[in-house]
Design an enzyme around this catalytic site. Structure first.
Site, PDB file in Angstrom:
ATOM      1  N   LYS A 114       0.835  -1.207   0.000  1.00  0.00           N
ATOM      2  CA  LYS A 114       0.000   0.000   0.000  1.00  0.00           C
ATOM      3  C   LYS A 114       0.873   1.262   0.000  1.00  0.00           C
ATOM      4  O   LYS A 114       0.556   2.235  -0.676  1.00  0.00           O
ATOM      5  CB  LYS A 114      -0.979  -0.020   1.185  1.00  0.00           C
ATOM      6  CG  LYS A 114      -2.138  -1.022   0.967  1.00  0.00           C
ATOM      7  CD  LYS A 114      -3.336  -0.675   1.800  1.00  0.00           C
ATOM      8  CE  LYS A 114      -4.487  -1.664   1.731  1.00  0.00           C
ATOM      9  NZ  LYS A 114      -5.179  -1.806   0.485  1.00  0.00           N
ATOM     10  N   LYS A 194      -3.414  -7.919  -6.991  1.00  0.00           N
ATOM     11  CA  LYS A 194      -4.771  -8.352  -6.645  1.00  0.00           C
ATOM     12  C   LYS A 194      -5.780  -7.245  -6.956  1.00  0.00           C
ATOM     13  O   LYS A 194      -5.429  -6.068  -6.945  1.00  0.00           O
ATOM     14  CB  LYS A 194      -4.838  -8.792  -5.179  1.00  0.00           C
ATOM     15  CG  LYS A 194      -5.092  -7.684  -4.202  1.00  0.00           C
ATOM     16  CD  LYS A 194      -5.529  -8.231  -2.864  1.00  0.00           C
ATOM     17  CE  LYS A 194      -6.008  -7.095  -1.973  1.00  0.00           C
ATOM     18  NZ  LYS A 194      -7.380  -6.681  -2.216  1.00  0.00           N
ATOM     19  N   LYS A 197     -10.254  -2.539  -3.928  1.00  0.00           N
ATOM     20  CA  LYS A 197     -11.164  -1.387  -3.972  1.00  0.00           C
ATOM     21  C   LYS A 197     -10.413  -0.102  -4.214  1.00  0.00           C
ATOM     22  O   LYS A 197     -10.877   0.786  -4.907  1.00  0.00           O
ATOM     23  CB  LYS A 197     -11.869  -1.242  -2.613  1.00  0.00           C
ATOM     24  CG  LYS A 197     -12.987  -2.190  -2.376  1.00  0.00           C
ATOM     25  CD  LYS A 197     -13.715  -1.720  -1.117  1.00  0.00           C
ATOM     26  CE  LYS A 197     -13.858  -2.817  -0.091  1.00  0.00           C
ATOM     27  NZ  LYS A 197     -12.794  -2.875   0.902  1.00  0.00           N
TER      28      LYS A 197
HETATM   29  P1  ATP Z   1      -8.631  -2.114   0.001  1.00  0.00           P
HETATM   30  O1  ATP Z   1      -8.018  -1.842  -1.337  1.00  0.00           O
HETATM   31  O2  ATP Z   1      -9.279  -0.914   0.624  1.00  0.00           O
HETATM   32  O3  ATP Z   1      -7.718  -2.855   0.944  1.00  0.00           O
HETATM   33  P2  ATP Z   1      -9.925  -4.600  -0.651  1.00  0.00           P
HETATM   34  O4  ATP Z   1     -10.525  -4.710  -1.998  1.00  0.00           O
HETATM   35  O5  ATP Z   1      -8.624  -5.275  -0.410  1.00  0.00           O
HETATM   36  O6  ATP Z   1      -9.877  -3.046  -0.309  1.00  0.00           O
HETATM   37  P3  ATP Z   1     -10.901  -5.308   1.984  1.00  0.00           P
HETATM   38  O7  ATP Z   1     -12.049  -4.592   2.597  1.00  0.00           O
HETATM   39  O8  ATP Z   1      -9.522  -4.990   2.422  1.00  0.00           O
HETATM   40  O9  ATP Z   1     -11.017  -5.122   0.381  1.00  0.00           O
HETATM   41  O10 ATP Z   1     -11.114  -6.868   2.156  1.00  0.00           O
HETATM   42  C1  ATP Z   1     -12.377  -7.466   2.415  1.00  0.00           C
HETATM   43  C2  ATP Z   1     -12.282  -8.957   2.175  1.00  0.00           C
HETATM   44  O11 ATP Z   1     -12.162  -9.214   0.767  1.00  0.00           O
HETATM   45  C3  ATP Z   1     -11.084  -9.620   2.839  1.00  0.00           C
HETATM   46  O12 ATP Z   1     -11.495 -10.868   3.342  1.00  0.00           O
HETATM   47  C4  ATP Z   1     -10.098  -9.809   1.717  1.00  0.00           C
HETATM   48  O13 ATP Z   1      -9.245 -10.899   1.924  1.00  0.00           O
HETATM   49  C5  ATP Z   1     -11.045 -10.059   0.547  1.00  0.00           C
HETATM   50  N1  ATP Z   1     -10.426  -9.661  -0.716  1.00  0.00           N
HETATM   51  C6  ATP Z   1     -10.075  -8.404  -1.074  1.00  0.00           C
HETATM   52  N2  ATP Z   1      -9.561  -8.394  -2.309  1.00  0.00           N
HETATM   53  C7  ATP Z   1      -9.572  -9.685  -2.752  1.00  0.00           C
HETATM   54  C8  ATP Z   1      -9.177 -10.321  -3.972  1.00  0.00           C
HETATM   55  N3  ATP Z   1      -8.660  -9.617  -4.965  1.00  0.00           N
HETATM   56  N4  ATP Z   1      -9.344 -11.674  -4.075  1.00  0.00           N
HETATM   57  C9  ATP Z   1      -9.890 -12.395  -3.058  1.00  0.00           C
HETATM   58  N5  ATP Z   1     -10.280 -11.846  -1.888  1.00  0.00           N
HETATM   59  C10 ATP Z   1     -10.132 -10.520  -1.733  1.00  0.00           C
HETATM   60 MG    MG Z   2      -7.642  -4.996   1.483  1.00  0.00          MG
END
Ligand code: ATP
Ligand code: MG
Length: 326
Positions: A114, A194, A197
């Site tokens: 990050k 990955k 969001k």
């Molecule tokens: P941010 O970029 O703000 O970290 P994020 O997309 O990683 O957002 P989180 O809210 O951090 O989302 O994660 C919520 C859930 O979704 C967690 O259990 C995380 O492991 C899962 N997750 C997030 N991105 C992925 C992905 N690309 N593939 C599988 N699981 C995911």
């Molecule tokens: Mg995340």
């Protein structure tokens, strides 16, 4: 008493299919198994670690709850709540901070990623995994449905539980991850990263229309080969699409590759877009119904907080007692 499941999701943007396949779909399956007491929360304190507009935050929180309900979490079967409504999360995190070394946190890959992406390295972002350990251990959870990106953080939660138990006596069970087959859904525009969001470019959102989905999957980065194949290391783009197809059709990547033997990338992408659109349509229809009733959403999380608060208070009281606070 049934074993406890805990998982959270940050209100830091619109949910994407990585969130759905990595966390939400399994959370619904665990709920439906009837074997667990399921607690799912909106991680609003965690979301403050990333730049945001205060005037947008409450809509983001409401949006996540709506998405979770639309995706199949049922307040009659699972408890839904908002992290900041339960003050004990941050309280326990503070105590855990004193049991965690800087070195343990410096090793965290997500933090490094990050910061490398340009996020401001505030102390909250650095300390995020400790708050996550508190989120889980506060409820003495046994299982945590998460995406593979959270594996290292979960390991830290296990370490903290072990350290605490060793120092102050048996208190916390070591939580286990529940991972999907897809593990890590990759970005459509950069399949080595990955889907996140906070990186909108490569996201397929749960709110995307069939047209948008077809455009995004159509433009997804693949490779110069012609056959649909599965080799995540050497062909991450096409393998990611195969994984997505496999997860949405409850099939294996090998079966998907077989099904599309002889098909062009274009044909496969078209079929993948159709499948994803069909699955997301059901969620979108439910969402548009649920979001009409904001009062009901507030009632659900209000009730959720009331039912988890006594558990959180009991654990914190036990912890304070064991560490010697009066
Ligand atoms: P941010 O970029 O703000 O970290 P994020 O997309 O990683 O957002 P989180 O809210 O951090 O989302 O994660 C919520 C859930 O979704 C967690 O259990 C995380 O492991 C899962 N997750 C997030 N991105 C992925 C992905 N690309 N593939 C599988 N699981 C995911
Ligand atoms: Mg995340």
């Amino acid at each position: 008493m049934k074993p406890i499941i805990v998982s959270g999701i940050k209100p830091s943007g619109v949910l994407h299919i990585g969130n759905y396949l990595g966390m939400i779909k399994q959370s619904v399956d665990l709920q439906e198994s009837g074997k667990y007491s399921c607690l799912y929360f909106v991680a609003d304190y965690h979301s403050l670690t990333t730049g945001y507009k205060p005037e947008e935050k409450s809509a983001e929180v409401m949006g996540i709850i709506t998405d979770l309900l639309a995706a199949g979490l049922d307040p009659k079967k699972s408890i839904l709540f908002v992290q900041s409504h339960i003050l004990e999360h941050a309280n326990l995190a503070w105590i855990f901070n004193t049991l965690t070394s800087m070195g343990q946190l410096e090793r965290m890959v997500e933090y490094k990623e990050k910061v490398a992406e340009g996020q401001v390295p505030n102390a909250g972002l650095f300390d995020y995994p400790v708050l996550m350990a508190a989120d889980i251990l506060l409820y003495k959870a046994r299982k945590v449905p998460v995406g593979e990106d959270q594996r290292q953080h979960l390991e830290l939660a296990r370490d903290i539980a072990r350290t605490f138990n060793k120092k102050f006596g048996e208190t916390f069970p070591e939580p286990e991850g529940v991972f999907t087959k897809a593990l890590r859904v990759m970005s459509l525009s950069d399949p080595k990263k990955k889907m996140s969001k906070t990186m909108p470019a490569g996201c397929l959102y749960l709110t995307d229309s069939p047209k948008k989905i077809a455009e995004k999957i159509g433009a997804a980065v693949t490779d110069s080969q012609k056959e649909v194949g599965y080799d995540p290391k050497n062909r991450p783009g096409i393998s990611n699409l195969v994984n997505i197809y496999a997860e949405f059709s409850d099939d294996t990547p090998a079966a998907v590759v077989k099904k599309f033997q002889g098909a062009s990338y274009k044909e496969f992408k078209g079929a993948a877009a159709e499948l994803v659109s069909e699955k997301l349509r059901e969620i979108q229809e439910r969402k548009s119904e649920i979001e009409k009733n904001k009062k009901e959403i507030m009632r659900i999380v209000g009730e959720g907080a009331e039912s988890v608060r006594p558990v959180a208070q009991k654990t914190l009281a036990e912890v304070k007692n064991k560490i010697g606070l009066v």
